[in-house]
Design a protein around this motif. Sequence first.
Motif, PDB file in Angstrom:
ATOM      1  N   ARG A  64      20.846 110.295 -58.744  1.00  0.00           N
ATOM      2  CA  ARG A  64      19.384 110.334 -58.762  1.00  0.00           C
ATOM      3  C   ARG A  64      18.815 108.932 -58.827  1.00  0.00           C
ATOM      4  O   ARG A  64      19.280 108.076 -59.561  1.00  0.00           O
ATOM      5  N   MET A  65      17.769 108.751 -58.044  1.00  0.00           N
ATOM      6  CA  MET A  65      17.157 107.424 -57.941  1.00  0.00           C
ATOM      7  C   MET A  65      16.396 107.055 -59.211  1.00  0.00           C
ATOM      8  O   MET A  65      16.434 105.903 -59.641  1.00  0.00           O
ATOM      9  N   TRP A  66      15.699 108.005 -59.827  1.00  0.00           N
ATOM     10  CA  TRP A  66      14.821 107.648 -60.943  1.00  0.00           C
ATOM     11  C   TRP A  66      15.614 107.146 -62.145  1.00  0.00           C
ATOM     12  O   TRP A  66      15.166 106.238 -62.844  1.00  0.00           O
ATOM     13  N   THR A  67      16.795 107.697 -62.421  1.00  0.00           N
ATOM     14  CA  THR A  67      17.566 107.207 -63.564  1.00  0.00           C
ATOM     15  C   THR A  67      18.108 105.802 -63.298  1.00  0.00           C
ATOM     16  O   THR A  67      18.106 104.956 -64.196  1.00  0.00           O
ATOM     17  N   ALA A  68      18.546 105.566 -62.069  1.00  0.00           N
ATOM     18  CA  ALA A  68      19.062 104.240 -61.733  1.00  0.00           C
ATOM     19  C   ALA A  68      17.944 103.197 -61.751  1.00  0.00           C
ATOM     20  O   ALA A  68      18.126 102.085 -62.260  1.00  0.00           O
ATOM     21  N   ALA A  69      16.780 103.545 -61.221  1.00  0.00           N
ATOM     22  CA  ALA A  69      15.656 102.601 -61.205  1.00  0.00           C
ATOM     23  C   ALA A  69      15.139 102.334 -62.616  1.00  0.00           C
ATOM     24  O   ALA A  69      14.836 101.182 -62.973  1.00  0.00           O
ATOM     25  N   ALA A  70      15.053 103.367 -63.433  1.00  0.00           N
ATOM     26  CA  ALA A  70      14.596 103.175 -64.816  1.00  0.00           C
ATOM     27  C   ALA A  70      15.598 102.349 -65.611  1.00  0.00           C
ATOM     28  O   ALA A  70      15.213 101.482 -66.403  1.00  0.00           O
ATOM     29  N   GLY A  71      16.890 102.583 -65.407  1.00  0.00           N
ATOM     30  CA  GLY A  71      17.911 101.803 -66.096  1.00  0.00           C
ATOM     31  C   GLY A  71      17.892 100.343 -65.680  1.00  0.00           C
ATOM     32  O   GLY A  71      18.033  99.444 -66.515  1.00  0.00           O
ATOM     33  N   THR A  72      17.699 100.097 -64.401  1.00  0.00           N
ATOM     34  CA  THR A  72      17.616  98.722 -63.910  1.00  0.00           C
ATOM     35  C   THR A  72      16.399  98.015 -64.493  1.00  0.00           C
ATOM     36  O   THR A  72      16.479  96.863 -64.925  1.00  0.00           O
ATOM     37  N   THR A  73      15.274  98.700 -64.520  1.00  0.00           N
ATOM     38  CA  THR A  73      14.041  98.109 -65.049  1.00  0.00           C
ATOM     39  C   THR A  73      14.176  97.809 -66.539  1.00  0.00           C
ATOM     40  O   THR A  73      13.825  96.709 -66.997  1.00  0.00           O
ATOM     41  N   LEU A  74      14.681  98.765 -67.302  1.00  0.00           N
ATOM     42  CA  LEU A  74      14.840  98.537 -68.741  1.00  0.00           C
ATOM     43  C   LEU A  74      15.875  97.447 -69.019  1.00  0.00           C
ATOM     44  O   LEU A  74      15.706  96.652 -69.946  1.00  0.00           O
ATOM     45  N   GLY A  75      16.935  97.415 -68.236  1.00  0.00           N
ATOM     46  CA  GLY A  75      17.931  96.357 -68.402  1.00  0.00           C
ATOM     47  C   GLY A  75      17.350  94.985 -68.114  1.00  0.00           C
ATOM     48  O   GLY A  75      17.633  94.017 -68.821  1.00  0.00           O
ATOM     49  N   ALA A  76      16.523  94.896 -67.074  1.00  0.00           N
ATOM     50  CA  ALA A  76      15.878  93.626 -66.753  1.00  0.00           C
ATOM     51  C   ALA A  76      14.901  93.211 -67.848  1.00  0.00           C
ATOM     52  O   ALA A  76      14.827  92.030 -68.208  1.00  0.00           O
ATOM     53  N   VAL A  77      14.160  94.173 -68.378  1.00  0.00           N
ATOM     54  CA  VAL A  77      13.228  93.869 -69.474  1.00  0.00           C
ATOM     55  C   VAL A  77      13.988  93.354 -70.690  1.00  0.00           C
ATOM     56  O   VAL A  77      13.598  92.356 -71.306  1.00  0.00           O
ATOM     57  N   GLY A  78      15.075  94.011 -71.042  1.00  0.00           N
ATOM     58  CA  GLY A  78      15.867  93.573 -72.188  1.00  0.00           C
ATOM     59  C   GLY A  78      16.523  92.223 -71.961  1.00  0.00           C
ATOM     60  O   GLY A  78      16.533  91.367 -72.842  1.00  0.00           O
ATOM     61  N   PHE A  79      17.071  92.021 -70.774  1.00  0.00           N
ATOM     62  CA  PHE A  79      17.743  90.760 -70.460  1.00  0.00           C
ATOM     63  C   PHE A  79      16.756  89.605 -70.422  1.00  0.00           C
ATOM     64  O   PHE A  79      16.983  88.554 -71.028  1.00  0.00           O
ATOM     65  N   ILE A  80      15.647  89.799 -69.730  1.00  0.00           N
ATOM     66  CA  ILE A  80      14.637  88.739 -69.634  1.00  0.00           C
ATOM     67  C   ILE A  80      13.954  88.515 -70.979  1.00  0.00           C
ATOM     68  O   ILE A  80      13.645  87.379 -71.351  1.00  0.00           O
ATOM     69  N   GLY A  81      13.719  89.587 -71.728  1.00  0.00           N
ATOM     70  CA  GLY A  81      13.112  89.438 -73.059  1.00  0.00           C
ATOM     71  C   GLY A  81      13.987  88.633 -73.994  1.00  0.00           C
ATOM     72  O   GLY A  81      13.499  87.771 -74.734  1.00  0.00           O
ATOM     73  N   THR A  82      15.283  88.894 -73.969  1.00  0.00           N
ATOM     74  CA  THR A  82      16.202  88.136 -74.816  1.00  0.00           C
ATOM     75  C   THR A  82      16.295  86.685 -74.360  1.00  0.00           C
ATOM     76  O   THR A  82      16.318  85.773 -75.187  1.00  0.00           O
ATOM     77  N   ALA A  83      16.355  86.469 -73.052  1.00  0.00           N
ATOM     78  CA  ALA A  83      16.397  85.098 -72.546  1.00  0.00           C
ATOM     79  C   ALA A  83      15.134  84.329 -72.904  1.00  0.00           C
ATOM     80  O   ALA A  83      15.197  83.152 -73.285  1.00  0.00           O
ATOM     81  N   THR A  84      13.992  84.985 -72.836  1.00  0.00           N
ATOM     82  CA  THR A  84      12.733  84.341 -73.215  1.00  0.00           C
ATOM     83  C   THR A  84      12.709  84.036 -74.704  1.00  0.00           C
ATOM     84  O   THR A  84      12.246  82.971 -75.115  1.00  0.00           O
ATOM     85  N   LEU A  85      13.220  84.959 -75.501  1.00  0.00           N
ATOM     86  CA  LEU A  85      13.274  84.740 -76.944  1.00  0.00           C
ATOM     87  C   LEU A  85      14.169  83.567 -77.280  1.00  0.00           C
ATOM     88  O   LEU A  85      13.796  82.707 -78.088  1.00  0.00           O
ATOM     89  N   LEU A  86      15.329  83.492 -76.656  1.00  0.00           N
ATOM     90  CA  LEU A  86      16.241  82.369 -76.912  1.00  0.00           C
ATOM     91  C   LEU A  86      15.664  81.051 -76.412  1.00  0.00           C
ATOM     92  O   LEU A  86      15.820  80.016 -77.039  1.00  0.00           O
ATOM     93  N   TRP A  87      14.986  81.091 -75.266  1.00  0.00           N
ATOM     94  CA  TRP A  87      14.392  79.876 -74.706  1.00  0.00           C
ATOM     95  C   TRP A  87      13.254  79.359 -75.584  1.00  0.00           C
ATOM     96  O   TRP A  87      13.068  78.159 -75.755  1.00  0.00           O
ATOM     97  N   SER A  88      12.490  80.265 -76.172  1.00  0.00           N
ATOM     98  CA  SER A  88      11.368  79.847 -77.021  1.00  0.00           C
ATOM     99  C   SER A  88      11.836  79.288 -78.350  1.00  0.00           C
ATOM    100  O   SER A  88      11.106  78.544 -79.012  1.00  0.00           O
ATOM    101  N   MET A  89      13.054  79.638 -78.778  1.00  0.00           N
ATOM    102  CA  MET A  89      13.583  79.125 -80.035  1.00  0.00           C
ATOM    103  C   MET A  89      14.096  77.696 -79.898  1.00  0.00           C
ATOM    104  O   MET A  89      14.190  76.980 -80.884  1.00  0.00           O
ATOM    105  N   SER A  90      14.470  77.298 -78.699  1.00  0.00           N
ATOM    106  CA  SER A  90      15.058  75.966 -78.559  1.00  0.00           C
ATOM    107  C   SER A  90      14.027  74.905 -78.250  1.00  0.00           C
ATOM    108  O   SER A  90      12.902  75.021 -78.151  1.00  0.00           O
TER     109      SER A  90
END
Length: 90
Positions: A64-90
């Motif tokens: 199913r497309m919707w589960t794969a698209a939602a998983g990709t979107t949430l994974g990108a949000v988590g990955f980018i959010g963590t990278a932004t958090l780490l970047w703002s700390m340094s």
Amino acid sequence: MAGSTRPMDTDTPATALGPTALVLGTFSAAGTWAFLIPWTVLAGALAITFGAMGMHYARRGTGRMWTAAAGTTLGAVGFIGTATLLWSMS
């Protein structure tokens, strides 16, 4: 028996890529705000990878497309959010 136990054409391991990406993406997005930094980066990267593969197979009619698209979107949000958090700390 109500259903057949014979394997169908759509019974492949590729059908599990979308739900796996959704679970990993949810963990990654939620873990960003709970400061589970090493796990959210790993889960986010895996969710993006599995989600992209799940969308590839969903276009071909497997999964199913919707589960794969939602998983990709949430994974990108988590990955980018963590990278932004780490970047703002340094």
